[in-house]
Design an enzyme around this catalytic site. Structure first.
Site, mmCIF file in Angstrom:
data_model
loop_
_atom_site.group_PDB
_atom_site.id
_atom_site.type_symbol
_atom_site.label_atom_id
_atom_site.label_comp_id
_atom_site.label_asym_id
_atom_site.label_seq_id
_atom_site.Cartn_x
_atom_site.Cartn_y
_atom_site.Cartn_z
ATOM 1 N N ASN A 14 21.723 9.421 -9.232
ATOM 2 C CA ASN A 14 22.920 9.921 -9.919
ATOM 3 C C ASN A 14 23.045 11.427 -9.777
ATOM 4 O O ASN A 14 24.135 11.953 -9.531
ATOM 5 C CB ASN A 14 22.887 9.523 -11.401
ATOM 6 C CG ASN A 14 23.420 8.126 -11.618
ATOM 7 O OD1 ASN A 14 24.619 7.888 -11.472
ATOM 8 N ND2 ASN A 14 22.531 7.195 -11.930
ATOM 9 N N HIS A 109 24.497 5.463 -18.952
ATOM 10 C CA HIS A 109 23.776 4.259 -19.360
ATOM 11 C C HIS A 109 24.292 3.086 -18.520
ATOM 12 O O HIS A 109 25.508 2.922 -18.375
ATOM 13 C CB HIS A 109 24.005 4.000 -20.850
ATOM 14 C CG HIS A 109 23.298 2.776 -21.325
ATOM 15 N ND1 HIS A 109 21.928 2.733 -21.485
ATOM 16 C CD2 HIS A 109 23.754 1.538 -21.641
ATOM 17 C CE1 HIS A 109 21.576 1.525 -21.882
ATOM 18 N NE2 HIS A 109 22.660 0.774 -21.984
HETATM 19 C C1 GRF Z 1 20.470 4.619 -13.783
HETATM 20 O O1 GRF Z 1 20.711 3.245 -13.733
HETATM 21 C C2 GRF Z 1 20.931 5.182 -15.084
HETATM 22 O O2 GRF Z 1 22.054 4.554 -15.606
HETATM 23 C C3 GRF Z 1 19.753 4.915 -15.976
HETATM 24 O O3 GRF Z 1 18.630 5.124 -15.167
HETATM 25 C C4 GRF Z 1 18.982 4.919 -13.805
HETATM 26 C C5 GRF Z 1 18.667 6.188 -13.076
HETATM 27 O O4 GRF Z 1 18.822 6.060 -11.689
HETATM 28 N N1 GRF Z 1 19.817 5.730 -17.151
HETATM 29 P P1 GRF Z 1 18.726 7.367 -10.777
HETATM 30 O O5 GRF Z 1 17.396 8.033 -11.096
HETATM 31 O O6 GRF Z 1 19.893 8.236 -11.073
HETATM 32 O O7 GRF Z 1 18.738 6.838 -9.368
#
Ligand code: GRF
Length: 209
Positions: A14, A109
């Site tokens: 992300n 989330h």
């Molecule tokens: C994502 O699914 C987010 O929604 C959750 O943890 C995961 C993190 O993924 N809180 P990344 O580290 O951003 O790939």
């Protein structure tokens, strides 16, 4: 120019999608740093590759949550964060931390809140037999996975889905809405009114994918 500090615990996809979108769209923003709670967080490598300061605040070196959070606050403040972005940060934050950054602390989330707060959201969505699942970007308040909702994306649950296929569909949706929500914040378009977020000028805050 506003500064963003991102907190991660793992892969950091992300975070990567936010940075890449900012680069592509040439946002006037400074990625002041990425902080992980352990050295093995993969996302630190991407930060380093982009010249973004990659900082480790090892939670195991702190006897209490309060002491860990105090160390985090010190780092984040030293980096001069206007916005703190939680992106897969797997530590529960203390009320003191949340109050310190109130109104400038956001989280993603992997569920359509208020459905499925907490962990294992994809498994739970499948078990519940819902037809739609998704992701939510929200301001962080003191309850876990609560707080005014900025943006959501829904995806269909398809026949034959397992947690992995559904999770991948949700993750792709996350990569679309998190950059969008961050940009809205940077552009000063978000106003918290009670437990709601008003976006001005208005635009869809729920995206169906
Ligand atoms: C994502 O699914 C987010 O929604 C959750 O943890 C995961 C993190 O993924 N809180 P990344 O580290 O951003 O790939």
């Amino acid at each position: 120019m506003l500064s963003i500090v991102t907190l991660i615990s793992g892969r950091g996809s992300n975070f990567e999608s936010i940075v890449k979108t900012a680069q592509k769209e040439q946002w006037p923003v400074k990625f002041a740093g990425v902080i992980a709670n352990h050295a093995a967080a993969k996302g630190l490598d991407f930060a380093r590759s982009q010249g973004i300061p990659a900082i480790i605040v090892e939670h195991r070196e702190h006897a209490t949550r309060e002491s860990f959070d105090a160390a985090l606050i010190e780092q984040i403040d030293a980096l001069g964060a206007d916005l703190v972005v939680l992106a897969g940060f797997m530590r529960i934050l203390t009320p003191g931390f949340i109050r310190h950054f109130q109104g400038r602390l956001i989280n993603i989330h992997p569920a359509l809140l208020p459905a499925f707060p907490g962990l294992h959201t994809h498994e739970r969505a499948l078990e519940a037999g819902v037809a739609e699942h998704g992701a939510t970007v929200h301001f962080v308040t003191e309850g876990v996975d609560e707080g005014p909702i900025i943006c959501q994306a829904s995806v269909p649950v398809l026949a034959g889905d397992d947690a992995e296929t559904l999770g991948a569909r949700v993750l792709a949706a996350e990569h679309q809405i998190y950059p969008r929500a961050v940009k809205w914040y940077l552009d000063g378009r978000l106003q918290i009114e009670g437990n709601q977020v008003k976006l001005s000028p208005p635009e869809a805050q729920l995206i169906k994918l």
